[in-house]
Design a protein around this motif. Structure first.
Motif, PDB file in Angstrom:
ATOM      1  N   VAL A 186      15.681 -13.663  -3.110  1.00 12.65           N
ATOM      2  CA  VAL A 186      16.716 -13.584  -3.888  1.00 12.65           C
ATOM      3  C   VAL A 186      16.238 -14.023  -5.361  1.00 12.65           C
ATOM      4  O   VAL A 186      16.684 -14.160  -6.049  1.00 12.65           O
ATOM      5  CB  VAL A 186      17.701 -14.083  -3.256  1.00 12.65           C
ATOM      6  N   LYS A 187      15.965 -15.649  -4.475  1.00 11.13           N
ATOM      7  CA  LYS A 187      15.464 -16.629  -6.015  1.00 11.13           C
ATOM      8  C   LYS A 187      14.116 -16.205  -6.875  1.00 11.13           C
ATOM      9  O   LYS A 187      14.799 -16.135  -7.955  1.00 11.13           O
ATOM     10  CB  LYS A 187      14.871 -17.692  -5.222  1.00 11.13           C
ATOM     11  N   GLY A 188      13.591 -15.110  -6.203  1.00  7.69           N
ATOM     12  CA  GLY A 188      12.067 -15.086  -7.095  1.00  7.69           C
ATOM     13  C   GLY A 188      12.758 -13.297  -8.008  1.00  7.69           C
ATOM     14  O   GLY A 188      12.107 -13.457  -9.400  1.00  7.69           O
ATOM     15  N   LEU A 189      13.867 -12.001  -7.194  1.00  4.97           N
ATOM     16  CA  LEU A 189      14.554 -11.292  -8.250  1.00  4.97           C
ATOM     17  C   LEU A 189      15.218 -11.950  -9.262  1.00  4.97           C
ATOM     18  O   LEU A 189      15.538 -11.591  -9.859  1.00  4.97           O
ATOM     19  CB  LEU A 189      14.790 -10.524  -7.730  1.00  4.97           C
ATOM     20  N   ASN A 190      15.844 -12.993  -8.853  1.00  2.00           N
ATOM     21  CA  ASN A 190      17.360 -13.513 -10.059  1.00  2.00           C
ATOM     22  C   ASN A 190      16.650 -14.438 -11.069  1.00  2.00           C
ATOM     23  O   ASN A 190      17.142 -14.186 -12.125  1.00  2.00           O
ATOM     24  CB  ASN A 190      18.266 -14.615  -8.958  1.00  2.00           C
ATOM     25  N   THR A 191      15.093 -15.444 -11.114  1.00  2.00           N
ATOM     26  CA  THR A 191      14.548 -14.910 -11.979  1.00  2.00           C
ATOM     27  C   THR A 191      14.153 -14.462 -12.578  1.00  2.00           C
ATOM     28  O   THR A 191      13.613 -14.926 -13.905  1.00  2.00           O
ATOM     29  CB  THR A 191      13.339 -16.302 -11.789  1.00  2.00           C
ATOM     30  N   GLY A 192      13.837 -12.985 -12.584  1.00  2.00           N
ATOM     31  CA  GLY A 192      13.137 -12.132 -13.489  1.00  2.00           C
ATOM     32  C   GLY A 192      11.965 -11.103 -12.856  1.00  2.00           C
ATOM     33  O   GLY A 192      11.929 -10.633 -13.872  1.00  2.00           O
ATOM     34  N   ALA A 193      11.943 -11.369 -11.329  1.00  2.00           N
ATOM     35  CA  ALA A 193      10.297 -10.952 -11.139  1.00  2.00           C
ATOM     36  C   ALA A 193      11.923  -8.848 -10.765  1.00  2.00           C
ATOM     37  O   ALA A 193      12.766  -9.327 -10.702  1.00  2.00           O
ATOM     38  CB  ALA A 193      10.109 -11.053  -9.562  1.00  2.00           C
ATOM     39  N   ASP A 194      10.851  -7.990 -11.107  1.00  3.19           N
ATOM     40  CA  ASP A 194      11.077  -6.412 -10.770  1.00  3.19           C
ATOM     41  C   ASP A 194      10.767  -6.221  -9.124  1.00  3.19           C
ATOM     42  O   ASP A 194      11.040  -5.288  -8.775  1.00  3.19           O
ATOM     43  CB  ASP A 194      10.148  -5.398 -11.920  1.00  3.19           C
ATOM     44  N   ASP A 195       9.489  -7.097  -8.844  1.00  2.00           N
ATOM     45  CA  ASP A 195       9.666  -6.726  -7.573  1.00  2.00           C
ATOM     46  C   ASP A 195       8.921  -7.896  -6.348  1.00  2.00           C
ATOM     47  O   ASP A 195       7.886  -8.875  -7.081  1.00  2.00           O
ATOM     48  CB  ASP A 195       8.395  -5.678  -7.653  1.00  2.00           C
ATOM     49  N   TYR A 196       8.805  -7.526  -5.242  1.00  2.00           N
ATOM     50  CA  TYR A 196       8.514  -8.539  -4.247  1.00  2.00           C
ATOM     51  C   TYR A 196       7.206  -8.552  -2.879  1.00  2.00           C
ATOM     52  O   TYR A 196       7.845  -7.675  -2.549  1.00  2.00           O
ATOM     53  CB  TYR A 196       9.780  -9.562  -3.703  1.00  2.00           C
ATOM     54  N   MET A 197       6.328  -9.097  -3.382  1.00  2.00           N
ATOM     55  CA  MET A 197       5.865  -9.052  -1.644  1.00  2.00           C
ATOM     56  C   MET A 197       4.864  -9.856  -1.294  1.00  2.00           C
ATOM     57  O   MET A 197       5.216 -10.725  -2.024  1.00  2.00           O
ATOM     58  CB  MET A 197       4.047  -7.513  -2.269  1.00  2.00           C
ATOM     59  N   VAL A 198       4.771  -9.285  -0.209  1.00  2.00           N
ATOM     60  CA  VAL A 198       5.225 -10.540   1.131  1.00  2.00           C
ATOM     61  C   VAL A 198       3.673 -10.635   1.744  1.00  2.00           C
ATOM     62  O   VAL A 198       2.554  -9.414   1.604  1.00  2.00           O
ATOM     63  CB  VAL A 198       5.615 -11.362   2.792  1.00  2.00           C
ATOM     64  N   LYS A 199       1.970 -11.843   1.704  1.00  2.00           N
ATOM     65  CA  LYS A 199       1.673 -11.609   2.218  1.00  2.00           C
ATOM     66  C   LYS A 199       0.852 -11.415   3.226  1.00  2.00           C
ATOM     67  O   LYS A 199       2.270 -12.814   4.510  1.00  2.00           O
ATOM     68  CB  LYS A 199       0.278 -12.894   1.574  1.00  2.00           C
ATOM     69  N   PRO A 200       0.525 -10.693   4.300  1.00  2.00           N
ATOM     70  CA  PRO A 200      -0.081 -10.707   3.642  1.00  2.00           C
ATOM     71  C   PRO A 200      -0.179  -8.748   3.408  1.00  2.00           C
ATOM     72  O   PRO A 200       1.398  -8.352   3.985  1.00  2.00           O
ATOM     73  CB  PRO A 200      -1.347 -10.216   5.546  1.00  2.00           C
ATOM     74  N   PHE A 201      -0.936  -8.403   2.650  1.00  2.00           N
ATOM     75  CA  PHE A 201       0.325  -6.307   2.568  1.00  2.00           C
ATOM     76  C   PHE A 201      -1.403  -5.393   2.336  1.00  2.00           C
ATOM     77  O   PHE A 201      -3.049  -6.393   2.433  1.00  2.00           O
ATOM     78  CB  PHE A 201       0.147  -6.875   1.146  1.00  2.00           C
ATOM     79  N   HIS A 202      -1.315  -4.536   2.650  1.00  2.00           N
ATOM     80  CA  HIS A 202      -1.924  -3.515   2.182  1.00  2.00           C
ATOM     81  C   HIS A 202      -2.316  -3.027   0.835  1.00  2.00           C
ATOM     82  O   HIS A 202      -0.988  -3.289   0.023  1.00  2.00           O
ATOM     83  CB  HIS A 202      -2.313  -2.822   3.291  1.00  2.00           C
ATOM     84  N   PHE A 203      -3.686  -2.670   0.283  1.00  2.00           N
ATOM     85  CA  PHE A 203      -3.829  -3.275  -1.234  1.00  2.00           C
ATOM     86  C   PHE A 203      -3.531  -1.981  -1.932  1.00  2.00           C
ATOM     87  O   PHE A 203      -3.010  -1.219  -2.420  1.00  2.00           O
ATOM     88  CB  PHE A 203      -5.076  -2.692  -1.516  1.00  2.00           C
ATOM     89  N   LYS A 204      -3.343  -0.571  -0.871  1.00  2.00           N
ATOM     90  CA  LYS A 204      -2.316   1.238  -1.314  1.00  2.00           C
ATOM     91  C   LYS A 204      -1.146   0.591  -2.028  1.00  2.00           C
ATOM     92  O   LYS A 204      -0.904   1.275  -2.385  1.00  2.00           O
ATOM     93  CB  LYS A 204      -2.920   1.648  -0.317  1.00  2.00           C
ATOM     94  N   GLU A 205      -0.955  -0.409  -0.742  1.00  2.00           N
ATOM     95  CA  GLU A 205       1.192  -0.788  -1.416  1.00  2.00           C
ATOM     96  C   GLU A 205       0.881  -1.347  -2.577  1.00  2.00           C
ATOM     97  O   GLU A 205       1.736  -0.970  -2.767  1.00  2.00           O
ATOM     98  CB  GLU A 205       1.696  -1.315   0.068  1.00  2.00           C
ATOM     99  N   LEU A 206       0.535  -2.542  -2.849  1.00  2.00           N
ATOM    100  CA  LEU A 206       0.223  -2.938  -3.758  1.00  2.00           C
ATOM    101  C   LEU A 206       0.190  -2.266  -5.178  1.00  2.00           C
ATOM    102  O   LEU A 206       0.929  -2.167  -6.043  1.00  2.00           O
ATOM    103  CB  LEU A 206      -0.289  -4.050  -3.962  1.00  2.00           C
ATOM    104  N   LEU A 207      -1.020  -1.535  -5.217  1.00  2.00           N
ATOM    105  CA  LEU A 207      -1.026  -0.331  -6.084  1.00  2.00           C
ATOM    106  C   LEU A 207      -0.362   0.009  -6.613  1.00  2.00           C
ATOM    107  O   LEU A 207       0.010   1.227  -7.478  1.00  2.00           O
ATOM    108  CB  LEU A 207      -2.767  -0.137  -6.150  1.00  2.00           C
ATOM    109  N   ALA A 208       0.796   1.291  -5.412  1.00  2.00           N
ATOM    110  CA  ALA A 208       2.001   2.285  -5.895  1.00  2.00           C
ATOM    111  C   ALA A 208       2.450   1.262  -6.211  1.00  2.00           C
ATOM    112  O   ALA A 208       3.301   1.583  -7.205  1.00  2.00           O
ATOM    113  CB  ALA A 208       1.976   2.454  -3.950  1.00  2.00           C
ATOM    114  N   ARG A 209       3.155  -0.362  -6.308  1.00  2.00           N
ATOM    115  CA  ARG A 209       3.908  -0.894  -6.515  1.00  2.00           C
ATOM    116  C   ARG A 209       3.745  -1.000  -8.189  1.00  2.00           C
ATOM    117  O   ARG A 209       4.573  -0.691  -9.203  1.00  2.00           O
ATOM    118  CB  ARG A 209       3.870  -1.596  -5.955  1.00  2.00           C
ATOM    119  N   ILE A 210       3.014  -1.488  -8.114  1.00  2.00           N
ATOM    120  CA  ILE A 210       1.865  -1.789  -9.693  1.00  2.00           C
ATOM    121  C   ILE A 210       1.931  -0.595 -10.669  1.00  2.00           C
ATOM    122  O   ILE A 210       2.954   0.008 -11.676  1.00  2.00           O
ATOM    123  CB  ILE A 210       0.693  -2.196  -9.430  1.00  2.00           C
TER     124      ILE A 210
END
Length: 227
Positions: free
Chosen positions: A89-113
């Motif tokens: 919530v803090k990250g999104l309220n600061t102005g981020a458009d999306d939020y991912m938590v490590k560890p992650f799958h690169f395919k999901e990161l690419l899809a979000r991008i």
């Protein structure tokens, strides 16, 4: 291809993301601390930012807040090990458009991008107005104080670049790359020549001057003195 600004201090994570994104035909600029990221953002153009929260000197929340003060539209994806609801919530309220938590799958990161980049392109305003200049990207027309102004294709591209990055100093190298699609050659003054063409058409006869030369750095478009 997008120009992505990756702000990540974990060397192995940064190297993995950079390599994978470049293999997906994106250009990646890497920075490993928050203070340096703020400086780089001030003098470069990016299509999207991947931002870690835990950074040296300035944390990701502070960096995000600074970027949002300068640019309300650039997509920001926060990538972090902090996975509590309050952190998100803090990250999104600061102005981020999306939020991912490590560890992650690169395919999901690419899809979000890709989703963020599509949204940015969809949300781009057809009408851009700064001061008394109105630029219509739908029909490529320019008006100043109600007066139509005729520009060549390159002059139009130059004005749009300046207006979309108002209050930000653009180097001659950045302008040459974005408008002409070429690597900057210090032996040519094409940027300065076209800037003079543009000023003669957009500012001649008007009291307010919006296009300013920053000695030793480049050019800036601003409608308010001192900003």
């Amino acid at each position: 291809m997008a120009n992505i600004f990756l702000i990540e201090d974990e060397e192995r994570v940064a190297a993995f993301i950079q390599k994978a994104l470049e293999e997906s035909s994106h250009k990646v600029s890497l920075c490993r601390d928050g203070a340096e990221a703020v400086k780089l953002f001030a003098c470069n153009l990016y299509d999207l930012i991947i931002l870690d929260i835990s950074l040296p000197f300035l944390n990701g929340i502070e960096v995000c807040r600074h970027i949002r003060q300068k640019d309300k539209d650039i997509p920001i994806l926060m990538l972090t090990a902090l996975d509590s609801i309050d952190d998100k919530v803090k990250g999104l309220n600061t102005g981020a458009d999306d939020y991912m938590v490590k560890p992650f799958h690169f395919k999901e990161l690419l899809a979000r991008i890709e989703a963020l980049l599509r949204r940015k392109n969809t949300d781009s305003d057809n009408i851009l107005t700064l001061g008394d200049i109105t630029l219509n990207t739908y029909n490529n027309t320019i008006e100043r104080a109600g007066r139509k102004i005729t520009l060549t294709a390159k002059e139009y591209a130059l004005l749009e670049l300046l207006m979309r990055n108002s209050n930000k100093i653009l180097t001659r190298q950045t302008i040459a790359q974005k408008v002409w699609g070429i690597d900057f050659d210090t032996g040519t003054n094409v940027v300065d020549v076209y800037m003079n063409y543009l000023r003669n058409k957009v500012e001649k006869g008007f009291t307010d001057k919006y296009i300013h030369t920053v000695i030793g750095k480049g050019y800036i478009f601003k409608t308010e003195p001192g900003n």
